[in-house]
Design a protein around this motif. Structure first.
Motif, PDB file in Angstrom:
ATOM      1  N   ILE A   1       0.995  11.637  20.627  1.00  8.18           N
ATOM      2  CA  ILE A   1       1.297  12.919  19.955  1.00  8.18           C
ATOM      3  C   ILE A   1       1.486  12.698  18.457  1.00  8.18           C
ATOM      4  CG2 ILE A   1       2.985  14.797  19.807  1.00  8.18           C
ATOM      5  CD1 ILE A   1       3.535  14.304  22.824  1.00  8.18           C
ATOM      6  N   LEU A   2       2.179  11.622  18.101  1.00  6.72           N
ATOM      7  CA  LEU A   2       2.416  11.311  16.690  1.00  6.72           C
ATOM      8  C   LEU A   2       1.100  11.046  15.960  1.00  6.72           C
ATOM      9  CD1 LEU A   2       4.367  10.707  14.374  1.00  6.72           C
ATOM     10  CD2 LEU A   2       4.520   8.361  15.221  1.00  6.72           C
ATOM     11  N   ALA A   3       0.200  10.288  16.591  1.00  6.43           N
ATOM     12  CA  ALA A   3      -1.095   9.978  15.974  1.00  6.43           C
ATOM     13  C   ALA A   3      -1.913  11.248  15.762  1.00  6.43           C
ATOM     14  CB  ALA A   3      -1.861   8.993  16.850  1.00  6.43           C
ATOM     15  N   ILE A   4      -1.893  12.154  16.747  1.00  7.81           N
ATOM     16  CA  ILE A   4      -2.633  13.415  16.623  1.00  7.81           C
ATOM     17  C   ILE A   4      -2.042  14.275  15.512  1.00  7.81           C
ATOM     18  CG2 ILE A   4      -3.179  15.586  17.802  1.00  7.81           C
ATOM     19  CD1 ILE A   4      -3.341  13.962  20.417  1.00  7.81           C
ATOM     20  N   MET A   5      -0.713  14.309  15.414  1.00  5.53           N
ATOM     21  CA  MET A   5      -0.063  15.089  14.355  1.00  5.53           C
ATOM     22  C   MET A   5      -0.393  14.522  12.972  1.00  5.53           C
ATOM     23  SD  MET A   5       3.659  15.692  16.159  1.00  5.53           S
ATOM     24  CE  MET A   5       4.398  16.413  14.693  1.00  5.53           C
ATOM     25  N   LEU A   6      -0.348  13.204  12.843  1.00  3.75           N
ATOM     26  CA  LEU A   6      -0.671  12.582  11.557  1.00  3.75           C
ATOM     27  C   LEU A   6      -2.124  12.828  11.181  1.00  3.75           C
ATOM     28  CD1 LEU A   6       1.177   9.141  11.885  1.00  3.75           C
ATOM     29  CD2 LEU A   6       1.767  11.005  10.341  1.00  3.75           C
ATOM     30  N   ASN A   7      -2.986  12.869  12.194  1.00 12.02           N
ATOM     31  CA  ASN A   7      -4.412  13.085  11.944  1.00 12.02           C
ATOM     32  C   ASN A   7      -4.701  14.482  11.395  1.00 12.02           C
ATOM     33  OD1 ASN A   7      -7.166  12.022  12.164  1.00 12.02           O
ATOM     34  ND2 ASN A   7      -7.450  13.591  13.726  1.00 12.02           N
ATOM     35  N   GLN A   8      -3.781  15.426  11.645  1.00 12.77           N
ATOM     36  CA  GLN A   8      -3.984  16.801  11.189  1.00 12.77           C
ATOM     37  C   GLN A   8      -3.534  17.014   9.737  1.00 12.77           C
ATOM     38  OE1 GLN A   8      -5.686  18.764  13.212  1.00 12.77           O
ATOM     39  NE2 GLN A   8      -5.638  17.115  14.723  1.00 12.77           N
ATOM     40  N   LEU A   9      -2.817  16.012   9.186  1.00 13.59           N
ATOM     41  CA  LEU A   9      -2.356  16.147   7.804  1.00 13.59           C
ATOM     42  C   LEU A   9      -3.530  16.062   6.835  1.00 13.59           C
ATOM     43  CD1 LEU A   9       0.866  13.927   7.829  1.00 13.59           C
ATOM     44  CD2 LEU A   9       0.752  16.409   7.763  1.00 13.59           C
ATOM     45  N   ILE A  10      -3.568  16.976   5.921  1.00 13.28           N
ATOM     46  CA  ILE A  10      -4.653  17.007   4.933  1.00 13.28           C
ATOM     47  C   ILE A  10      -4.389  16.006   3.809  1.00 13.28           C
ATOM     48  CG2 ILE A  10      -5.874  18.453   3.256  1.00 13.28           C
ATOM     49  CD1 ILE A  10      -5.228  20.869   5.036  1.00 13.28           C
ATOM     50  N   SER A  11      -3.144  15.907   3.394  1.00 15.33           N
ATOM     51  CA  SER A  11      -2.784  15.025   2.287  1.00 15.33           C
ATOM     52  C   SER A  11      -2.675  13.574   2.760  1.00 15.33           C
ATOM     53  CB  SER A  11      -1.445  15.469   1.679  1.00 15.33           C
ATOM     54  OG  SER A  11      -1.008  14.538   0.718  1.00 15.33           O
ATOM     55  N   GLU A  12      -3.534  12.712   2.238  1.00  9.70           N
ATOM     56  CA  GLU A  12      -3.491  11.296   2.587  1.00  9.70           C
ATOM     57  C   GLU A  12      -2.231  10.630   2.041  1.00  9.70           C
ATOM     58  OE1 GLU A  12      -5.439   9.351   4.453  1.00  9.70           O
ATOM     59  OE2 GLU A  12      -6.588  11.119   5.053  1.00  9.70           O
ATOM     60  N   LYS A  13      -1.761  11.110   0.897  1.00 10.18           N
ATOM     61  CA  LYS A  13      -0.550  10.552   0.293  1.00 10.18           C
ATOM     62  C   LYS A  13       0.668  10.814   1.171  1.00 10.18           C
ATOM     63  CE  LYS A  13       1.824  10.368  -4.172  1.00 10.18           C
ATOM     64  NZ  LYS A  13       1.884  10.929  -5.549  1.00 10.18           N
ATOM     65  N   ALA A  14       0.780  12.042   1.681  1.00  9.03           N
ATOM     66  CA  ALA A  14       1.895  12.389   2.566  1.00  9.03           C
ATOM     67  C   ALA A  14       1.796  11.616   3.868  1.00  9.03           C
ATOM     68  CB  ALA A  14       1.884  13.893   2.838  1.00  9.03           C
ATOM     69  N   LYS A  15       0.566  11.441   4.370  1.00  5.76           N
ATOM     70  CA  LYS A  15       0.361  10.710   5.616  1.00  5.76           C
ATOM     71  C   LYS A  15       0.835   9.257   5.486  1.00  5.76           C
ATOM     72  CE  LYS A  15      -3.563  11.353   7.752  1.00  5.76           C
ATOM     73  NZ  LYS A  15      -4.985  11.242   8.161  1.00  5.76           N
ATOM     74  N   LYS A  16       0.504   8.614   4.366  1.00  6.15           N
ATOM     75  CA  LYS A  16       0.891   7.219   4.169  1.00  6.15           C
ATOM     76  C   LYS A  16       2.412   7.068   4.063  1.00  6.15           C
ATOM     77  CE  LYS A  16      -3.401   5.713   1.975  1.00  6.15           C
ATOM     78  NZ  LYS A  16      -4.053   5.232   0.730  1.00  6.15           N
ATOM     79  N   ARG A  17       3.036   8.030   3.390  1.00 11.47           N
ATOM     80  CA  ARG A  17       4.506   7.973   3.253  1.00 11.47           C
ATOM     81  C   ARG A  17       5.193   8.153   4.606  1.00 11.47           C
ATOM     82  NH1 ARG A  17       5.651  11.476  -2.317  1.00 11.47           N
ATOM     83  NH2 ARG A  17       4.854   9.903  -3.774  1.00 11.47           N
ATOM     84  N   ILE A  18       4.703   9.093   5.388  1.00  5.76           N
ATOM     85  CA  ILE A  18       5.279   9.339   6.720  1.00  5.76           C
ATOM     86  C   ILE A  18       5.064   8.129   7.621  1.00  5.76           C
ATOM     87  CG2 ILE A  18       5.092  10.762   8.802  1.00  5.76           C
ATOM     88  CD1 ILE A  18       4.366  13.114   6.940  1.00  5.76           C
ATOM     89  N   GLN A  19       3.865   7.536   7.568  1.00  7.43           N
ATOM     90  CA  GLN A  19       3.577   6.355   8.370  1.00  7.43           C
ATOM     91  C   GLN A  19       4.505   5.205   8.002  1.00  7.43           C
ATOM     92  OE1 GLN A  19      -0.649   6.014   7.522  1.00  7.43           O
ATOM     93  NE2 GLN A  19      -1.175   6.578   9.608  1.00  7.43           N
ATOM     94  N   LEU A  20       4.754   5.028   6.711  1.00  3.04           N
ATOM     95  CA  LEU A  20       5.645   3.954   6.256  1.00  3.04           C
ATOM     96  C   LEU A  20       7.049   4.130   6.816  1.00  3.04           C
ATOM     97  CD1 LEU A  20       6.030   1.465   4.437  1.00  3.04           C
ATOM     98  CD2 LEU A  20       6.601   3.025   2.568  1.00  3.04           C
ATOM     99  N   ILE A  21       7.540   5.362   6.812  1.00  2.00           N
ATOM    100  CA  ILE A  21       8.876   5.652   7.340  1.00  2.00           C
ATOM    101  C   ILE A  21       8.930   5.416   8.847  1.00  2.00           C
ATOM    102  CG2 ILE A  21      10.575   7.487   7.716  1.00  2.00           C
ATOM    103  CD1 ILE A  21       9.564   8.718   5.049  1.00  2.00           C
ATOM    104  N   LEU A  22       7.866   5.828   9.542  1.00  2.00           N
ATOM    105  CA  LEU A  22       7.841   5.717  11.003  1.00  2.00           C
ATOM    106  C   LEU A  22       7.592   4.292  11.481  1.00  2.00           C
ATOM    107  CD1 LEU A  22       5.797   8.939  11.837  1.00  2.00           C
ATOM    108  CD2 LEU A  22       8.233   8.574  12.225  1.00  2.00           C
ATOM    109  N   TYR A  23       6.880   3.483  10.691  1.00  4.28           N
ATOM    110  CA  TYR A  23       6.603   2.097  11.085  1.00  4.28           C
ATOM    111  C   TYR A  23       7.802   1.181  10.848  1.00  4.28           C
ATOM    112  CZ  TYR A  23       1.626   3.465  11.053  1.00  4.28           C
ATOM    113  OH  TYR A  23       0.421   4.071  11.284  1.00  4.28           O
ATOM    114  N   ALA A  24       8.666   1.552   9.906  1.00  2.16           N
ATOM    115  CA  ALA A  24       9.766   0.677   9.493  1.00  2.16           C
ATOM    116  C   ALA A  24      10.680   0.226  10.637  1.00  2.16           C
ATOM    117  CB  ALA A  24      10.589   1.369   8.401  1.00  2.16           C
ATOM    118  N   PRO A  25      11.086   1.112  11.572  1.00  3.37           N
ATOM    119  CA  PRO A  25      11.997   0.660  12.638  1.00  3.37           C
ATOM    120  C   PRO A  25      11.451  -0.479  13.490  1.00  3.37           C
ATOM    121  CG  PRO A  25      11.910   3.054  12.562  1.00  3.37           C
ATOM    122  CD  PRO A  25      10.859   2.566  11.635  1.00  3.37           C
TER     123      PRO A  25
END
Length: 305
Positions: free
Chosen positions: A99-123
């Motif tokens: 579900i997370l991958a599908i939601m990230l795939n719908q983001l238009i902004s690549e910059k926002a996607k990278k920031r969100i991925q960084l936050i989610l990968y950190a744990p």
């Protein structure tokens, strides 16, 4: 004549790819040393092992230790706790990364996607000890969660109640690994043929129809492989987190096979019995892996791993 041709062709391929084959040697050597040679120690499960006598000279007892484990009063509790923790973890934790991958795939902004991925990968890079420390800090009697509950007239000791052990273990595991587990699905969605997406848009498909008819079919092979591997590891619950989260009061729910093997083998020194329990666990894992793969092969018309 054909045998000679096959042999010469094989030698020619080896000669052409000799550098690639040489690169495999260190990995194969390490695998043999650290994976296959230790299998010799499995013999301990079938012997009354005495460290002074060694493995070969220790008396042979056959399946006695396996019978002792199957007949022990702890067997049903250990097996039940292990299966419940793994199955609930698999069922609840399998879909969030998708579900997370599908939601990230719908983001238009690549910059926002990278920031969100960084936050989610950190744990994922936080050690188990720190994660368990955070759980004790937040869910202790004087922790912030109980402070919030107190405002509603409630108070619960999460860390000593057996009923809360599994939810805390599973939910914290999902939070820690969800972001990192989504990388494989995210990479798959990035490589989806753009012509399929454009065709769906031309046909007037909304976002949910696109997910159903484009994204999910692309993810299906990866989902099948991941499910088979996860199902094959149902009995293979790591002992570190469960052991660190254990208290004397939540043992009825937190004692699993891996923590039991650690306590009986390394703490109590009953090597034969603990090896037999660990081998039993591994055999069940192997049976589950092949069984799930066969079931998936039949469902997918022979497409297994």
């Amino acid at each position: 004549m054909s045998i000679k041709n096959n042999k010469s062709n094989f030698l020619a391929k080896v000669k052409r790819q000799r550098l690639l084959l040489l690169m495999l040697v260190p990995g194969l050597l390490l695998t043999f040393i650290f994976k296959y040679i230790p299998m010799y120690g499995v013999l301990i499960a079938f012997k009354d092992y005495n460290p002074l006598l060694g493995i070969l000279k220790s008396p042979w007892v056959g399946f006695l230790e396996f019978k002792n484990f199957l007949a022990s009063p702890n067997f049903n509790i250990l097996l039940g706790n292990t299966i419940k923790l793994s199955v609930f973890g698999l069922l609840l934790g399998f879909f969030p990364p998708i579900i997370l991958a599908i939601m990230l795939n719908q983001l238009i902004s690549e910059k926002a996607k990278k920031r969100i991925q960084l936050i989610l990968y950190a744990p994922n890079f936080i050690s188990v000890i720190v994660i368990v420390g955070m759980i004790f800090l937040f869910f202790s009697v004087e922790g912030p969660v109980n402070d919030i509950l107190k405002s509603f007239g409630l108070k619960t000791n999460f860390m000593t109640s057996p009923g809360y052990f599994r939810p805390l273990y599973i939910i914290s595991g999902i939070w820690q690994g969800m972001g990192w587990a989504s990388t494989l699905y995210t990479a798959t969605l990035v490589n989806v043929d753009t012509s399929l997406i454009e065709a769906a848009q031309l046909d007037g498909a909304n976002i949910f129809q696109r997910i159903r008819h484009v994204d999910l079919p692309a993810l299906k092979p990866i989902m099948v492989i991941q499910f088979i591997l996860a199902a094959g590891n149902i009995m293979n619950v790591g002992y570190e987190k469960a052991f660190l989260m254990q208290t004397s009061l939540n043992l009825p729910a937190s004692e699993i096979i891996s923590t039991y093997v650690y306590k009986v083998g390394l703490v109590s020194g009953d090597y034969s019995y603990s090896t037999a329990v660990g081998l039993f666990n591994s055999v069940i894992n192997m049976i589950l892996l092949f069984s799930v793969n066969k079931i998936v092969e039949k469902i997918n018309d022979g497409e297994g791993i």
